[in-house]
Design a protein around this motif. Structure first.
Motif, PDB file in Angstrom:
ATOM      1  N   ASP A 163       0.696  10.912  -2.930  1.00  0.00           N
ATOM      2  CA  ASP A 163      -0.309  11.225  -3.957  1.00  0.00           C
ATOM      3  C   ASP A 163       0.258  11.993  -5.139  1.00  0.00           C
ATOM      4  OD1 ASP A 163       0.063  13.790  -2.999  1.00  0.00           O
ATOM      5  OD2 ASP A 163      -1.878  13.913  -1.998  1.00  0.00           O
ATOM      6  N   GLY A 164       1.544  12.383  -5.096  1.00  0.00           N
ATOM      7  CA  GLY A 164       2.171  13.097  -6.199  1.00  0.00           C
ATOM      8  C   GLY A 164       1.857  14.576  -6.223  1.00  0.00           C
ATOM      9  N   LYS A 165       1.066  15.048  -5.264  1.00  0.00           N
ATOM     10  CA  LYS A 165       0.691  16.457  -5.216  1.00  0.00           C
ATOM     11  C   LYS A 165       1.218  17.138  -3.953  1.00  0.00           C
ATOM     12  CE  LYS A 165      -3.563  15.397  -7.732  1.00  0.00           C
ATOM     13  NZ  LYS A 165      -5.054  15.335  -7.667  1.00  0.00           N
ATOM     14  N   THR A 166       1.341  16.370  -2.903  1.00  0.00           N
ATOM     15  CA  THR A 166       1.878  16.886  -1.648  1.00  0.00           C
ATOM     16  C   THR A 166       2.986  15.962  -1.177  1.00  0.00           C
ATOM     17  OG1 THR A 166       0.381  15.619  -0.208  1.00  0.00           O
ATOM     18  CG2 THR A 166      -0.438  17.746  -1.063  1.00  0.00           C
ATOM     19  N   SER A 167       3.681  16.385  -0.154  1.00  0.00           N
ATOM     20  CA  SER A 167       4.773  15.562   0.392  1.00  0.00           C
ATOM     21  C   SER A 167       4.292  14.622   1.491  1.00  0.00           C
ATOM     22  CB  SER A 167       5.885  16.463   0.942  1.00  0.00           C
ATOM     23  OG  SER A 167       5.368  17.296   1.975  1.00  0.00           O
ATOM     24  N   ARG A 168       2.994  14.592   1.724  1.00  0.00           N
ATOM     25  CA  ARG A 168       2.456  13.770   2.801  1.00  0.00           C
ATOM     26  C   ARG A 168       2.633  12.286   2.485  1.00  0.00           C
ATOM     27  NH1 ARG A 168      -3.604  14.285   5.450  1.00  0.00           N
ATOM     28  NH2 ARG A 168      -3.200  12.928   7.251  1.00  0.00           N
ATOM     29  N   ARG A 169       3.085  11.564   3.471  1.00  0.00           N
ATOM     30  CA  ARG A 169       3.352  10.136   3.315  1.00  0.00           C
ATOM     31  C   ARG A 169       2.313   9.315   4.063  1.00  0.00           C
ATOM     32  NH1 ARG A 169       8.905   7.748   5.659  1.00  0.00           N
ATOM     33  NH2 ARG A 169       7.765   8.098   7.619  1.00  0.00           N
ATOM     34  N   HIS A 170       1.815   8.254   3.376  1.00  0.00           N
ATOM     35  CA  HIS A 170       0.839   7.361   3.975  1.00  0.00           C
ATOM     36  C   HIS A 170       1.443   5.959   4.077  1.00  0.00           C
ATOM     37  CE1 HIS A 170      -2.389  10.354   3.113  1.00  0.00           C
ATOM     38  NE2 HIS A 170      -1.655  10.584   2.024  1.00  0.00           N
ATOM     39  N   ALA A 171       1.460   5.414   5.261  1.00  0.00           N
ATOM     40  CA  ALA A 171       1.897   4.025   5.433  1.00  0.00           C
ATOM     41  C   ALA A 171       0.762   3.107   4.989  1.00  0.00           C
ATOM     42  CB  ALA A 171       2.276   3.759   6.879  1.00  0.00           C
ATOM     43  N   VAL A 172       1.039   2.250   4.003  1.00  0.00           N
ATOM     44  CA  VAL A 172      -0.020   1.404   3.438  1.00  0.00           C
ATOM     45  C   VAL A 172       0.487  -0.025   3.291  1.00  0.00           C
ATOM     46  CG1 VAL A 172      -1.076   3.316   2.160  1.00  0.00           C
ATOM     47  CG2 VAL A 172       0.684   1.903   1.058  1.00  0.00           C
ATOM     48  N   THR A 173      -0.460  -0.889   2.965  1.00  0.00           N
ATOM     49  CA  THR A 173      -0.150  -2.274   2.636  1.00  0.00           C
ATOM     50  C   THR A 173      -0.613  -2.526   1.205  1.00  0.00           C
ATOM     51  OG1 THR A 173      -0.437  -2.978   4.927  1.00  0.00           O
ATOM     52  CG2 THR A 173      -0.553  -4.685   3.228  1.00  0.00           C
ATOM     53  N   LEU A 174       0.231  -3.183   0.420  1.00  0.00           N
ATOM     54  CA  LEU A 174      -0.077  -3.476  -0.977  1.00  0.00           C
ATOM     55  C   LEU A 174      -0.370  -4.957  -1.138  1.00  0.00           C
ATOM     56  CD1 LEU A 174      -0.068  -2.944  -4.104  1.00  0.00           C
ATOM     57  CD2 LEU A 174       2.432  -3.331  -4.008  1.00  0.00           C
ATOM     58  N   GLU A 175      -1.462  -5.245  -1.855  1.00  0.00           N
ATOM     59  CA  GLU A 175      -1.824  -6.609  -2.211  1.00  0.00           C
ATOM     60  C   GLU A 175      -2.248  -6.634  -3.669  1.00  0.00           C
ATOM     61  OE1 GLU A 175      -3.666  -8.247   2.049  1.00  0.00           O
ATOM     62  OE2 GLU A 175      -5.008  -7.649   0.397  1.00  0.00           O
ATOM     63  N   VAL A 176      -2.092  -7.777  -4.311  1.00  0.00           N
ATOM     64  CA  VAL A 176      -2.570  -7.967  -5.684  1.00  0.00           C
ATOM     65  C   VAL A 176      -3.496  -9.163  -5.699  1.00  0.00           C
ATOM     66  CG1 VAL A 176      -1.950  -8.477  -8.076  1.00  0.00           C
ATOM     67  CG2 VAL A 176      -0.501  -6.954  -6.713  1.00  0.00           C
ATOM     68  N   ILE A 177      -4.755  -8.924  -6.113  1.00  0.00           N
ATOM     69  CA  ILE A 177      -5.759  -9.990  -6.173  1.00  0.00           C
ATOM     70  C   ILE A 177      -6.455  -9.928  -7.526  1.00  0.00           C
ATOM     71  CG2 ILE A 177      -7.857 -10.939  -5.128  1.00  0.00           C
ATOM     72  CD1 ILE A 177      -7.050  -9.571  -2.513  1.00  0.00           C
ATOM     73  N   ASP A 178      -6.375 -11.038  -8.273  1.00  0.00           N
ATOM     74  CA  ASP A 178      -7.041 -11.125  -9.580  1.00  0.00           C
ATOM     75  C   ASP A 178      -6.688  -9.959 -10.506  1.00  0.00           C
ATOM     76  OD1 ASP A 178      -8.331 -13.455  -8.769  1.00  0.00           O
ATOM     77  OD2 ASP A 178     -10.037 -12.348  -7.938  1.00  0.00           O
ATOM     78  N   GLY A 179      -5.406  -9.642 -10.578  1.00  0.00           N
ATOM     79  CA  GLY A 179      -4.943  -8.604 -11.503  1.00  0.00           C
ATOM     80  C   GLY A 179      -5.185  -7.190 -11.042  1.00  0.00           C
ATOM     81  N   MET A 180      -5.669  -6.994  -9.817  1.00  0.00           N
ATOM     82  CA  MET A 180      -5.925  -5.656  -9.299  1.00  0.00           C
ATOM     83  C   MET A 180      -4.999  -5.390  -8.109  1.00  0.00           C
ATOM     84  SD  MET A 180      -8.314  -4.627 -11.344  1.00  0.00           S
ATOM     85  CE  MET A 180      -8.926  -3.147 -10.541  1.00  0.00           C
ATOM     86  N   ALA A 181      -4.309  -4.247  -8.171  1.00  0.00           N
ATOM     87  CA  ALA A 181      -3.435  -3.852  -7.066  1.00  0.00           C
ATOM     88  C   ALA A 181      -4.243  -3.021  -6.083  1.00  0.00           C
ATOM     89  CB  ALA A 181      -2.244  -3.065  -7.591  1.00  0.00           C
ATOM     90  N   ARG A 182      -4.269  -3.454  -4.831  1.00  0.00           N
ATOM     91  CA  ARG A 182      -5.038  -2.749  -3.802  1.00  0.00           C
ATOM     92  C   ARG A 182      -4.095  -2.306  -2.698  1.00  0.00           C
ATOM     93  NH1 ARG A 182      -7.454  -5.043   0.994  1.00  0.00           N
ATOM     94  NH2 ARG A 182      -8.976  -3.576   1.924  1.00  0.00           N
ATOM     95  N   ILE A 183      -4.230  -1.036  -2.336  1.00  0.00           N
ATOM     96  CA  ILE A 183      -3.488  -0.536  -1.177  1.00  0.00           C
ATOM     97  C   ILE A 183      -4.508  -0.058  -0.144  1.00  0.00           C
ATOM     98  CG2 ILE A 183      -1.431   0.147  -2.486  1.00  0.00           C
ATOM     99  CD1 ILE A 183      -2.383   3.052  -2.297  1.00  0.00           C
ATOM    100  N   TYR A 184      -4.139  -0.209   1.117  1.00  0.00           N
ATOM    101  CA  TYR A 184      -5.043   0.228   2.172  1.00  0.00           C
ATOM    102  C   TYR A 184      -4.217   0.579   3.400  1.00  0.00           C
ATOM    103  CZ  TYR A 184      -4.331  -4.609   3.704  1.00  0.00           C
ATOM    104  OH  TYR A 184      -3.766  -5.803   4.083  1.00  0.00           O
ATOM    105  N   SER A 185      -4.799   1.407   4.190  1.00  0.00           N
ATOM    106  CA  SER A 185      -4.149   1.794   5.444  1.00  0.00           C
ATOM    107  C   SER A 185      -5.206   1.823   6.539  1.00  0.00           C
ATOM    108  CB  SER A 185      -3.503   3.177   5.329  1.00  0.00           C
ATOM    109  OG  SER A 185      -4.511   4.169   5.156  1.00  0.00           O
ATOM    110  N   SER A 186      -4.768   1.785   7.764  1.00  0.00           N
ATOM    111  CA  SER A 186      -5.667   1.886   8.906  1.00  0.00           C
ATOM    112  C   SER A 186      -5.404   3.174   9.640  1.00  0.00           C
ATOM    113  CB  SER A 186      -5.463   0.693   9.848  1.00  0.00           C
ATOM    114  OG  SER A 186      -4.165   0.739  10.416  1.00  0.00           O
ATOM    115  N   HIS A 187      -6.371   3.612  10.393  1.00  0.00           N
ATOM    116  CA  HIS A 187      -6.220   4.857  11.148  1.00  0.00           C
ATOM    117  C   HIS A 187      -5.041   4.769  12.115  1.00  0.00           C
ATOM    118  CE1 HIS A 187      -7.228   8.425  13.458  1.00  0.00           C
ATOM    119  NE2 HIS A 187      -7.262   7.694  14.581  1.00  0.00           N
TER     120      HIS A 187
END
Length: 344
Positions: free
Chosen positions: A11-35
Motif C-alpha cells: 500500500d506504500g504506507k506499511t511494509s505489509r505484503r499482500h499476495a494478489v492476482t492482477l487482471e485487466v478487463i475493458d481498460g480497468m486493472a483489477r487486483i484481488y486476494s482471497s483470505h
C-alpha cells in the motif's frame, strides 16, 4: 482472453505484503486476494484504470513494478504472464527502454554520443569559450595573468639581462607602431615584460595584458623589425583573447565556476600546463598572423621581417638545435610563410 498474473501488493504506507492476482478487463486493472492466499482477515480488491498506472522498465533479473497514483505498487511475480498481459493491453515501453533492449540501437546511440562529443569538442566548446572569455570581468583576467607570471618567475623565467637602453627602445618603438593601429581597432592594454628563459627562445601574451619577451628570442633574431613581428603576433593573440579561450577549453568546469562564482583558482592552476604545451589551432594562428600583418601594413613595414621570424626558427630546428619552444607553440611551415608574404 483474460490473463491472470500473480503479484504482491504494497500500500506504500506499511511494509505489509499482500499476495494478489492482477487482471485487466475493458481498460480497468483489477487486483484481488482471497483470505486463504493472503492470510488477511478479509479478501481485498482494488480497481484502477490502466492509464493511471506506471509500469517499470523491463530488466533481466529484477521484478517489474506497477505503481498506482497514490504510491501503492505491485511487484510482479509471474513475468511471462505479465508480458502476455501487457501485449494484450497494447502497452509499449518508452523509446529509451526499447533502445536499451536492442543492441543495435544501443550501438547506434553510443556512436551518436561519440559523434556529439567530437563535434562539441571541435566546434561547440571553442565557440562557448569565446563567449565566456568575452564575459569575464577584467579583474578576473588580471588575477589570472598575475598568478601565471608569478608562477613562471619562480620556476621558468629569470630577470632579464638585456641592457635597459635596448629594452626601452623596443618598448618605445612598439608603442609607436601600435598607435597607428588604434584608429583601425582599439588596442588592448598591454605591457612588454622582459625575462630570461630557462627553456630557450619564447614569447607569449598573458590574459592580464603582459607580453613576455625573452632575451633568447631577441638575441636569436638579432633584428629589430623581426622582434616587432613577434610582439605584433602576440598582441594579436591578446586582442583575440586566444590564451583565455584556450584556458577555458582546457579547464571548462573551472572556467564555468569562475564565471558563476568568481573563483579563479581552478583556471590559474591550469595555466602552467597550457603555456608549456600550448598548441594553437591553425585558425587561431591565422588570426594572430593577420593582426601582425595589418600592423606591419599600417606602418609601411615589410612583411618579410614577419616571415623571417618563422624562417629563422625553422633554420634553428633544421640545424639540429631541437624544436624551439616558440616554434613548438607557433608551428612554422612554408605554407604559413608564403601566406604572410602574399596576404593582401
Amino acid at each position: 482472453m483474460t490473463t491472470a498474473v500473480a503479484a504482491f501488493y504494497f500500500d506504500g504506507k506499511t511494509s505489509r505484503r499482500h499476495a494478489v492476482t492482477l487482471e485487466v478487463i475493458d481498460g480497468m486493472a483489477r487486483i484481488y486476494s482471497s483470505h486463504e492466499s493472503s492470510g488477511d482477515t478479509a479478501p481485498m480488491e482494488r480497481v484502477c484504470p490502466i492509464t493511471q498506472l506506471r509500469v517499470s522498465e523491463r530488466l533481466s533479473r529484477a521484478a517489474r513494478k506497477v505503481t498506482y497514483p497514490d504510491g501503492a505498487y505491485l511487484e510482479i511475480q509471474d513475468q511471462a504472464a505479465f508480458a502476455v498481459l501487457l501485449e494484450s493491453t497494447s502497452h509499449r515501453d518508452s523509446l529509451v527502454v526499447r533502445m536499451q533492449q536492442n543492441w543495435r540501437a544501443t550501438l547506434a546511440a553510443a556512436a551518436a554520443l561519440i559523434v556529439l562529443l567530437i563535434v562539441s569538442y571541435l566546434y561547440l566548446l571553442p565557440a562557448a569559450s569565446g563567449v565566456i572569455a568575452r564575459s569575464l570581468p577584467i579583474s578576473v583576467e588580471q588575477r589570472i595573468g598575475e598568478g601565471a607570471l608569478d608562477f613562471l618567475d619562480k620556476h621558468i623565467l629569470a630577470p632579464t639581462a638585456l641592457p635597459s637602453a635596448q629594452r626601452a627602445a623596443i618598448t618605445a618603438r612598439f608603442k609607436t607602431l601600435t598607435a597607428s593601429m588604434d584608429a583601425v581597432e582599439p588596442i588592448p592594454p598591454y605591457e612588454i615584460v622582459f625575462r630570461k628563459s630557462r627553456i630557450g627562445p619564447n614569447a607569449f601574451a598573458l590574459p592580464s595584458g603582459q607580453i613576455v619577451l625573452t632575451d633568447e628570442i631577441v638575441t636569436m633574431l638579432n633584428d629589430d623589425d623581426a622582434v616587432m613581428g613577434v610582439l605584433a603576433h602576440e598582441l594579436g593573440h591578446l586582442q583575440r583573447r586566444h590564451l583565455m579561450r584556450r584556458l577555458i577549453q582546457s579547464s571548462a568546469i573551472g572556467a564555468a565556476a569562475t564565471v558563476l562564482f568568481g573563483d579563479v583558482s581552478a583556471v590559474i592552476a591550469n595555466i602552467p600546463t597550457v603555456l608549456l604545451d600550448m598548441k594553437y589551432s591553425r585558425d587561431v594562428e591565422r588570426e594572430a598572423d593577420d593582426y601582425a600583418i595589418a600592423l606591419f601594413k599600417a606602418n609601411g613595414m615589410s612583411r618579410q621581417k614577419l616571415a623571417y621570424v618563422f624562417e629563422k626558427l625553422g633554420e634553428k630546428e633544421a640545424g639540429g638545435g631541437g624544436v624551439p619552444p616558440y616554434l613548438s607553440s607557433h608551428p612554422a611551415s612554408a605554407e604559413r610563410v608564403e601566406r604572410i608574404l602574399n596576404a593582401r
